[in-house]
Design an enzyme around this catalytic site. Structure first.
Site, PDB file in Angstrom:
ATOM      1  N   LYS A 120      36.423  45.054  20.932  1.00 51.08           N
ATOM      2  CA  LYS A 120      35.058  45.032  20.392  1.00 51.08           C
ATOM      3  C   LYS A 120      34.354  43.702  20.658  1.00 51.08           C
ATOM      4  CE  LYS A 120      36.206  45.985  16.109  1.00 51.08           C
ATOM      5  NZ  LYS A 120      37.659  46.215  16.266  1.00 51.08           N
ATOM      6  N   ASN A 142      31.114  42.494  12.471  1.00 49.86           N
ATOM      7  CA  ASN A 142      32.544  42.229  12.385  1.00 49.86           C
ATOM      8  C   ASN A 142      32.978  41.056  13.275  1.00 49.86           C
ATOM      9  OD1 ASN A 142      35.199  43.226  11.365  1.00 49.86           O
ATOM     10  ND2 ASN A 142      35.604  43.525  13.548  1.00 49.86           N
ATOM     11  N   HIS A 199      45.319  50.094  10.901  1.00 45.35           N
ATOM     12  CA  HIS A 199      44.844  50.153   9.512  1.00 45.35           C
ATOM     13  C   HIS A 199      45.370  51.386   8.762  1.00 45.35           C
ATOM     14  CE1 HIS A 199      42.249  46.798  10.344  1.00 45.35           C
ATOM     15  NE2 HIS A 199      41.550  47.480  11.239  1.00 45.35           N
TER      16      HIS A 199
END
Length: 446
Positions: free
Chosen positions: A116, A139, A185
């Site tokens: 990202k 983020n 996650h």
């Protein structure tokens, strides 16, 4: 813009994001309350004195009296207190949602398990080279609400995590992409990777153009078509790679000339895929292709992402601290095999908080390969037990590095690519990477 005056607002979490939310509401004429389940949250000293706070646990009286609850990304919505608030009809939002409600300027939204930040920074540099005034946040480490304190830009590029997407409803990106989805996650998503993937897919809601990864059909929206999407992939897509006489080129189906990746400073197939994604995003907003290619030629990559710290006495030391999940570590190992053409041993540093991940996929890298695992941190013993014949457990990364330093030989590669989150022993992945860099510099200077 939405009017918040008269609303009872509670903000949960007092890190950088939480503090930016506090400042946002104060400018809107609302004095929020702040809750943090930590006893010493990092931004407590910066909290304005007229803002009430409650530390160490949830204050359910405040929560249930609120008209609006704002959560920081690290707050799990499945916790009992927030579920009770939702059941009472109290709205729960995040900072990306607040930001999107304020803007009418075009947005590029980027999410994915890996890559990202690299793609976000690349497309930012491409847009700047084309003359755009660009704002970048989310983020990537800069709270988006702080962008509202700057002059309005022509384009905003948001790196958005799954946690942020959980509490975002008003994102209407001009261009949106999911770079990839891999096991990550799972401590937050107990139903597994499908639950995690479905949250990621929220980024495409109301987006005008999808930039899709042709290599993963599971993250391509059902309503995507040639009119509303641009694609990238290793061997297929509007932007893809071609191999010609053992040289690799970037192929853009809208442009006749191929581009040799030898002109690019960053290496590894995972980075080549990031480049394809960035070019597809640039194409989606109409940036000049030649200008974007020029940006690629000068881009040196981001710190802590497969970063060659030094090559000393024929030994390569690589900092890939940003690899916080298994897929990212696998990409780093693949890049070593395909790009650096090493002849010696790979000394792989693994460990930290594995977030309930299954590390068994790393076993295939030990078959007929000269590799050693040094495992540390919260899940270090668990990871080491997977391959005890080639694994060593140490309590800390520092201990592991010092042991490796006494064993490495010419042509070896030492790779910090932990496949785990860092918060068990470090402030963040940057802190972990910086400690590794300091250790390496100390070793080579002795």
């Amino acid at each position: 813009m939405i009017e918040y005056k008269g609303k009872k607002v509670v903000i949960i979490g007092l890190g950088l994001t939480g503090l930016s939310c506090v400042k946002f509401f104060l400018k809107k004429g609302v004095i929020p309350r702040v809750i943090d389940t930590r006893l010493c949250p990092p931004q407590l000293k910066q909290l304005p004195k007229n803002v009430e706070f409650h530390l160490g646990e949830f204050n359910t009286d405040w929560l249930f009296q609120a008209d609006l609850i704002i959560t920081s990304p690290g707050i799990d919505l499945s916790c009992q207190e927030l579920q009770q608030a939702l059941n009472k009809g109290i709205e729960i939002l995040g900072d990306i949602e607040l930001f999107c409600r304020e803007l009418t300027v075009p947005i590029i939204a980027i999410t994915g398990s890996n890559g990202k930040s690299t793609v976000t920074v690349l497309i930012k540099e491409m847009a700047k080279a084309a003359g755009y005034q660009v704002g970048v946040g989310g983020n990537i480490g800069f709270p988006v609400l702080d962008l509202l304190n700057e002059p309005i830009k022509q384009l905003y590029i948001l790196e958005v995590s799954s946690f942020q997407l959980e509490v975002t409803n008003s994102l209407r990106a001009n261009v949106a992409t999911i770079l990839n989805v891999s096991e990550n996650h799972l401590n937050r998503y107990p139903l597994g990777i499908n639950q995690y993937r479905n949250v990621k897919m929220r980024i495409y809601q109301n987006a005008l153009i999808y930039v899709i990864n042709k290599d993963d059909p599971s993250i391509i929206p059902e309503n995507s078509n040639n009119q509303n999407s641009i694609s990238f992939g290793i061997n297929k897509g509007d932007y893809h790679l071609v191999n010609n006489k053992d040289e690799i080129y970037i192929k853009n189906i809208y442009y006749d000339q191929n581009f040799n990746i030898e002109n690019i400073k960053i290496t590894g197939q995972h980075n080549y895929i990031n480049i394809l994604a960035a070019l597809a995003l640039a194409g989606a907003i109409g940036l000049p292709y030649n200008s974007s290619l020029e940006t690629l030629c000068s881009f040196k990559g981001l710190k802590h992402r497969f970063q060659l710290i030094t090559e000393h006495k024929g030994i390569k030391w690589i900092n890939d601290s940003k690899s916080t999940n298994i897929k990212s570590t696998e990409a780093a190992l693949f890049s070593l095999n395909s790009s650096l053409k090493f002849k010696g041993t790979i000394w792989l540093l693994l460990g930290g908080d594995g977030k309930n991940a299954d590390f068994s996929s790393l076993r295939r890298y030990v078959i007929n390969k000269n590799i050693r695992f040094f495992c540390f941190g919260k899940d270090g013993k668990k990871i080491a037990s997977m391959n005890p014949e080639i694994s060593t457990y140490t309590k800390t990364m520092q201990q592991a590095v010092m042991q490796i330093a006494s064993l490495v030989k010419t042509n070896d590669t030492v790779l910090l690519s932990p496949a785990c989150a860092s918060l068990d022993q470090f402030d963040n992945f940057e802190h972990r990477g910086n400690i590794f860099i300091k250790l390496v510099k100390k070793i080579i200077n002795e």
